[in-house]
Design an enzyme around this catalytic site. Structure first.
Site, PDB file in Angstrom:
ATOM      1  N   SER A 102       0.852  -1.178   0.000  1.00  0.00           N
ATOM      2  CA  SER A 102       0.000   0.000   0.000  1.00  0.00           C
ATOM      3  C   SER A 102       0.890   1.231   0.000  1.00  0.00           C
ATOM      4  O   SER A 102       2.113   1.129  -0.027  1.00  0.00           O
ATOM      5  CB  SER A 102      -0.906   0.013   1.229  1.00  0.00           C
ATOM      6  N   LYS A 103       0.247   2.367   0.037  1.00  0.00           N
ATOM      7  CA  LYS A 103       0.961   3.638  -0.082  1.00  0.00           C
ATOM      8  C   LYS A 103       2.055   3.823   0.963  1.00  0.00           C
ATOM      9  O   LYS A 103       3.076   4.433   0.696  1.00  0.00           O
ATOM     10  CB  LYS A 103      -0.040   4.792   0.064  1.00  0.00           C
ATOM     11  N   ARG A 104       1.826   3.261   2.140  1.00  0.00           N
ATOM     12  CA  ARG A 104       2.827   3.522   3.181  1.00  0.00           C
ATOM     13  C   ARG A 104       4.157   2.832   2.901  1.00  0.00           C
ATOM     14  O   ARG A 104       5.141   3.082   3.571  1.00  0.00           O
ATOM     15  CB  ARG A 104       2.275   3.191   4.564  1.00  0.00           C
TER      16      ARG A 104
ATOM     17  N   GLU B 204       3.912   7.801  -9.588  1.00  0.00           N
ATOM     18  CA  GLU B 204       4.794   8.190  -8.485  1.00  0.00           C
ATOM     19  C   GLU B 204       6.236   7.755  -8.736  1.00  0.00           C
ATOM     20  O   GLU B 204       7.172   8.461  -8.371  1.00  0.00           O
ATOM     21  CB  GLU B 204       4.278   7.620  -7.164  1.00  0.00           C
TER      22      GLU B 204
END
Ligand code: GLU
Length: 492
Positions: A244-246, A254
């Site tokens: 995920s993004k974390r 990105e």
């Protein structure tokens, strides 16, 4: 081999989707087959033109091309309705107005693990003329359409990666394939679209495994051949949790903004669940095409570790010819660079850019590091990093810097060798460690304690500008963090 990539354009292209696209692309390119791009845009609200463009843009940036498409799933609704009518006419599907409550009651009567069969309630198993559109059979109230699952036997998914998974029919509900408003369900559309596109291998994320029996049942009802399936392992972060993004960059956009090179990203994505068998890590795209095979894809979750990608990207950056690196840097700065580089009127003189790229190449892992490292060669820094100033521009540092100024002003030549000779001579005369001269100079020129090699940096900046920045640093009051008279301005 005919494969497809079938993204739902509901947002950015994520790492997992990019890996699916890459694996399909590698298969198509190695087999001489075709990659079909299908945009699964049935979620009308989220499938905006911007989202579609984002996906295409990410694929183009990754340099993954497709041979057919994009085919938009929503534009195939006429065909979907046609197949629906065909299945109703052949008795493989039936109208059903069963509610969730009905299904629940059915299971209470027959047992919870017994698949729901709605046919006994169906008013009109098959419209007489086979022409009525879904949900409008005769005078009946609109009803959904369900696929008839045979009671006997099982549907077996032959997965190249996971082996066989058996789904006993007795436990499968008759799946709804069209809603009462006539719109078809996802698993039905996918099966029909794969069939019509002549897809031989369905390669997609593991999260789709549970959809596969439903899609196979649709194909079976149509008497169509089955493709081979390969469900790719999930992606985890370095902590073993679902990606995920974390865990850092989560989308291709990105990665691009962070300054990765497409070739390095392809190389890294290929290693997420696949291995060459001989522990090779750095593989050109051509090698990947030659070596990739589904048989070597693992069932176990793969780990996305951005630190490893950065390292790999650094290798790719160092392997680039300088001219190409300069081009990449220029492109990157134009698209993603700090506003200063983008639109403050800073002229990136191509010759200076090439030389700046050459002296920064060893120190960069991603293109984003170029400007912080070498931006001082193009624009006067806005101020001093507070820590660097306190450490290196105190009384001792300024005294050394004043000496450095004299030595550089008097240097016989101002190329790299000339600068080195001047600084070496000074160091010998003062009897100090090199960094006691280099660091104050670095802070004066760049505003920070980091730069490419000091001799190359000074030579490239040129005598006049070097002396000007030293003067500004010497003239600056100790509490002041801006270079005297400094502002962003073109400097070529
Ligand atoms: N549209 C699906 C997704 O983006 C993929 C469907 C498939 O590959 O069958 O997850």
């Amino acid at each position: 081999m005919r494969v497809r990539f079938a993204p739902s354009p509901t947002g950015a292209l994520h790492i997992g989707g990019a890996r699916t696209a890459l694996f399909n692309w590698l298969l198509a390119r190695s087999s001489g087959g075709a990659l079909v791009l299908r945009i699964e845009d049935t979620d009308r609200e989220r499938s905006t033109p911007e989202n579609v463009e984002q996906i295409l843009d990410a694929l183009r940036w990754l340099e993954l091309d497709w041979d057919e498409g994009p085919i938009f799933q929503t534009q195939r609704s006429g065909r979907h309705q046609e197949v629906l009518r065909q299945l109703l006419a052949s008795g493989h599907a039936y109208h059903s107005d069963a509610t969730a409550q009905d299904v629940k009651q059915y299971k209470e009567r027959h047992g919870a693990d017994r698949g729901f069969r709605g046919a006994e309630r169906a008013q009109d198993a098959a419209p007489a003329d086979g022409e009525a559109p879904a949900g409008q059979a005769g005078d009946e109230a609109p009803a959904a359409v369900r696929l008839r699952v045979p009671d006997e036997g099982a549907t077996v998914v032959h997965d190249v990666i996971r082996g066989e998974t058996r789904f006993e029919h007795i436990h499968l509900d008759d799946p709804v394939i069209a809603r009462s408003d006539g719109s078809v369900l996802y698993n039905f559309a996918v099966a029909v679209d794969d069939l019509d596109a002549g897809i031989t291998h369905v390669v997609r994320g593991e999260d789709h495994l549970s959809n596969t029996p439903k899609q196979l049942l649709v194909l079976e009802a149509l008497g169509a051949p089955q493709p081979l399936y390969a469900h790719l392992p999930l992606l985890h972060g370095p902590d073993g949790k679902k990606l995920s993004k974390r865990h850092g960059a989560a989308s291709v956009q990105e990665l691009r903004a962070a300054g990765y090179l497409p070739a390095a990203v392809r190389n890294y994505l290929a290693l997420l669940g696949w291995g060459s068998g001989d522990d090779a890590t750095v593989m050109s795209t051509q090698e990947l095409i030659e070596r990739f095979s589904l048989e070597r894809v693992s069932r176990n979750p793969a780990q996305f570790d951005e630190a490893k990608l950065r390292w790999l990207n650094g290798l790719y950056i160092r392997a680039l010819p300088v001219a190409e690196l300069a081009e990449r840097v220029a492109e990157y700065l134009a698209a993603e660079g700090p506003p200063l580089a983008r639109d403050a009127g800073v002229v990136l003189d191509p010759d200076r850019l090439a030389r700046a790229a050459a002296i920064s190449q060893e120190k960069m892992q991603v293109l984003a590091e170029f400007w912080p490292l070498a931006g001082f060669l193009f624009a006067v820094p806005e101020g001093y990093d507070e820590k660097a100033r306190a450490r290196w521009l105190g009384d001792d540092g300024r005294a050394a810097l004043a000496e450095t100024r004299c030595a550089l002003a008097a240097a016989a030549s101002f190329d790299e060798a000339g600068v080195q000779a001047a600084l070496d001579g000074l160091q010998e005369r003062l009897g100090v460690k090199p960094r006691e001269i280099y660091q104050p100079l670095r802070v004066a020129l760049t505003g920070t304690a980091i730069s490419p090699g000091i001799f190359e940096s000074v030579a490239l900046l040129g005598r006049e500008e070097t002396l000007r920045r030293i003067d500004a640093a010497l003239g600056a009051h100790s509490g002041e963090t801006r270079l005297k008279g400094a502002h962003m301005r073109p400097n070529t």
